[in-house]
Write an enzyme that holds these catalytic residues in place. Structure first.
Site, short mmCIF file in Angstrom:
data_model
loop_
_atom_site.label_atom_id
_atom_site.label_comp_id
_atom_site.label_asym_id
_atom_site.label_seq_id
_atom_site.Cartn_x
_atom_site.Cartn_y
_atom_site.Cartn_z
N CYS A 21 37.43 -6.39 5.88
CA CYS A 21 37.71 -5.20 6.70
C CYS A 21 37.45 -5.44 8.18
O CYS A 21 37.80 -4.61 9.01
CB CYS A 21 36.90 -4.02 6.21
SG CYS A 21 37.38 -3.54 4.55
N HIS A 26 36.84 0.74 12.22
CA HIS A 26 37.41 0.56 10.88
C HIS A 26 37.14 1.82 10.07
O HIS A 26 36.02 2.35 10.08
CB HIS A 26 36.78 -0.67 10.22
CG HIS A 26 37.03 -0.73 8.75
ND1 HIS A 26 38.30 -0.60 8.22
CD2 HIS A 26 36.18 -0.85 7.68
CE1 HIS A 26 38.21 -0.67 6.90
NE2 HIS A 26 36.94 -0.80 6.55
N ASN A 48 40.51 3.78 2.95
CA ASN A 48 40.14 2.52 3.60
C ASN A 48 41.27 1.51 3.37
O ASN A 48 41.49 1.06 2.24
CB ASN A 48 38.83 2.03 2.98
CG ASN A 48 38.37 0.69 3.53
OD1 ASN A 48 39.12 -0.02 4.19
ND2 ASN A 48 37.12 0.34 3.24
N1 ACO Z 1 32.99 10.66 -8.07
C1 ACO Z 1 31.90 11.30 -8.50
N2 ACO Z 1 30.67 10.72 -8.51
C2 ACO Z 1 30.59 9.47 -8.05
C3 ACO Z 1 31.71 8.74 -7.58
C4 ACO Z 1 32.95 9.40 -7.62
N3 ACO Z 1 34.07 8.80 -7.18
N4 ACO Z 1 31.31 7.52 -7.20
C5 ACO Z 1 29.98 7.46 -7.41
N5 ACO Z 1 29.55 8.64 -7.94
C6 ACO Z 1 28.19 9.00 -8.31
C7 ACO Z 1 27.32 7.79 -8.59
O1 ACO Z 1 27.52 7.32 -9.90
C8 ACO Z 1 25.96 8.36 -8.36
O2 ACO Z 1 25.55 9.05 -9.53
P1 ACO Z 1 24.03 8.91 -10.06
O3 ACO Z 1 23.20 9.49 -8.96
O4 ACO Z 1 24.08 9.72 -11.31
O5 ACO Z 1 23.83 7.45 -10.25
C9 ACO Z 1 26.15 9.39 -7.25
O6 ACO Z 1 27.56 9.68 -7.25
C10 ACO Z 1 25.75 8.89 -5.88
O7 ACO Z 1 26.23 7.55 -5.72
P2 ACO Z 1 26.02 6.73 -4.40
O8 ACO Z 1 26.57 5.35 -4.57
O9 ACO Z 1 24.60 6.86 -3.95
O10 ACO Z 1 26.92 7.58 -3.40
P3 ACO Z 1 27.03 7.42 -1.87
O11 ACO Z 1 26.69 8.68 -1.22
O12 ACO Z 1 26.36 6.16 -1.38
O13 ACO Z 1 28.61 7.22 -1.68
C11 ACO Z 1 30.15 5.45 -1.29
C12 ACO Z 1 29.23 6.12 -2.29
C13 ACO Z 1 31.19 6.45 -0.87
C14 ACO Z 1 30.80 4.26 -1.95
C15 ACO Z 1 29.31 5.01 -0.06
O14 ACO Z 1 28.17 4.29 -0.47
C16 ACO Z 1 30.11 4.17 0.90
O15 ACO Z 1 31.04 4.63 1.52
N6 ACO Z 1 29.69 2.91 1.07
C17 ACO Z 1 30.37 2.01 1.98
C18 ACO Z 1 31.59 1.51 1.30
C19 ACO Z 1 32.50 0.77 2.23
O16 ACO Z 1 32.65 1.13 3.38
N7 ACO Z 1 33.13 -0.26 1.69
C20 ACO Z 1 34.14 -0.96 2.35
C21 ACO Z 1 33.66 -1.96 3.32
S1 ACO Z 1 35.00 -2.70 4.03
C22 ACO Z 1 35.56 -4.08 3.15
O17 ACO Z 1 35.27 -5.20 3.50
C23 ACO Z 1 36.48 -3.89 1.98
#
Ligand code: ACO
Length: 307
Positions: free
Chosen positions: A111, A234, A264
């Site tokens: 990314c 990004h 994304n």
């Molecule tokens: N729908 C409903 N619930 C979900 C979903 C979903 N799609 N995904 C995860 N959950 C649940 C999890 O299972 C968890 O449940 P639990 O508490 O029972 O275990 C709860 O929601 C919270 O999960 P978290 O992972 O703590 O959620 P968070 O607030 O961190 O959001 C996210 C997750 C959106 C992935 C976030 O961490 C994020 O955006 N991280 C960065 C990701 C990113 O930018 N990646 C790309 C980088 S660029 C590249 O190089 C490709």
């Protein structure tokens, strides 16, 4: 010599999947996705590939910049989702554009890829080696997504963006870039596999490293955050952008966003957003822009550009 952006282009395939569509695929909800990410829908390539999307974005950028394809000396394509490993996407784009004079290669910094490709273009221009460079970010991430994994499948989308740079005597450009392979396991994808991500770790990394590298860049250029007209980040997660604005103490209005529409799109997100800003007419000559990218590697960086 500095590369000035003279043309931009973007393309997203016509088919999209809304959050409601994904409710039928994995255990998720529109509310959860919007609140945790800011994403409402993502475009999905059905007929298109990384090559065809790149060609469409590049044609628009060349037309906007009034640059003849035969005048392009270098084509850099950033992608993690090429149609084929060989030949490189840039060569296939060259063929379809008729950019017969151009040297072509692909680059993978996930990314942060568009940013790294943009920096590479600037380095070639600064050295005097090439004067007219086409930089493209193109991604068909829908084919790398595990559609049974709700942690990742809701995040990514397909699309392409392109800019044309021409070397000019006047202008401002600088960059910072970093990589940390020790933390590479946070976000991986095997050539025969699907994207796997430790979302929390990537989130923590992004909200810390992006403001740090922007500050480093501003210090190098002896600028303050308030001197920057727009921060073009990004587009990974609305909450990441909001956290960066707070850490830099800059109003959210100076961080344009479009992830509601695209999700994304990895390498494509910065040039798609830039093209939309240009189309809206909000970019004026002399404005200072900071591009910032982060992603797998881990890789991150920021670049200062004068419009
Ligand atoms: N729908 C409903 N619930 C979900 C979903 C979903 N799609 N995904 C995860 N959950 C649940 C999890 O299972 C968890 O449940 P639990 O508490 O029972 O275990 C709860 O929601 C919270 O999960 P978290 O992972 O703590 O959620 P968070 O607030 O961190 O959001 C996210 C997750 C959106 C992935 C976030 O961490 C994020 O955006 N991280 C960065 C990701 C990113 O930018 N990646 C790309 C980088 S660029 C590249 O190089 C490709």
């Amino acid at each position: 010599m500095v590369g000035r952006i003279c043309g931009t282009g973007a393309y997203a395939p016509p088919v999209f999947a809304s959050n409601e569509d994904l409710e039928n695929v994995v255990d998720t909800s529109d509310t959860w996705i919007r609140e945790r990410t800011g994403i409402a829908r993502r475009h999905i390539a059905v007929e298109d590939t990384a090559v065809t999307m790149a060609v469409k974005a590049a044609r628009q950028a060349l037309a906007n910049g009034k640059i003849d394809p035969e005048a392009v000396e270098l084509i850099l394509v950033s992608t993690i989702s090429p149609e084929r490993v060989l030949p490189c996407t840039a060569c296939e784009v060259q063929k379809q554009l008729g950019a017969v004079q151009a040297v072509c290669f692909d680059l993978n910094a996930a990314c942060a890829g568009f940013l790294y490709a943009y920096n590479t273009a600037q380095a070639y221009i600064r050295s005097g080696m090439y004067k007219t460079v086409l930089v493209i970010g193109t991604e068909q991430l829908s084919k790398l997504v595990d559609w049974t994994d709700r942690n990742t499948c809701i995040l990514f989308g397909d699309g392409a963006g392109a800019v044309v740079l021409t070397g000019e005597e006047n202008g401002r450009y600088n960059m910072t870039a970093h990589s940390d392979g020790r933390k590479g396991e946070a976000l991986t994808c095997r050539t025969d596999g699907k994207i796997k991500m430790d979302g929390r770790e990537v989130f923590r990394f992004a909200v810390k490293s992006v403001p740090e590298c922007i500050r480093e860049l501003l210090e190098r250029e002896q600028l303050l955050a308030e001197d920057i007209d727009y921060f073009v980040l990004h587009q990974a997660n609305r909450r990441i952008v909001e956290a960066v604005t707070k850490r830099l103490n800059v109003p959210l209005e100076r961080f344009p966003m479009n992830l509601e529409e695209y999700g994304n799109t990895s390498s494509a997100s910065i040039p798609i957003l830039l093209h939309e800003m240009k189309q809206k007419g909000i970019l004026k000559p002399g404005m200072k822009l900071v591009f910032a990218g982060f992603g797998a590697g881990l890789s991150w960086g920021a670049s200062l550009t004068e419009w």
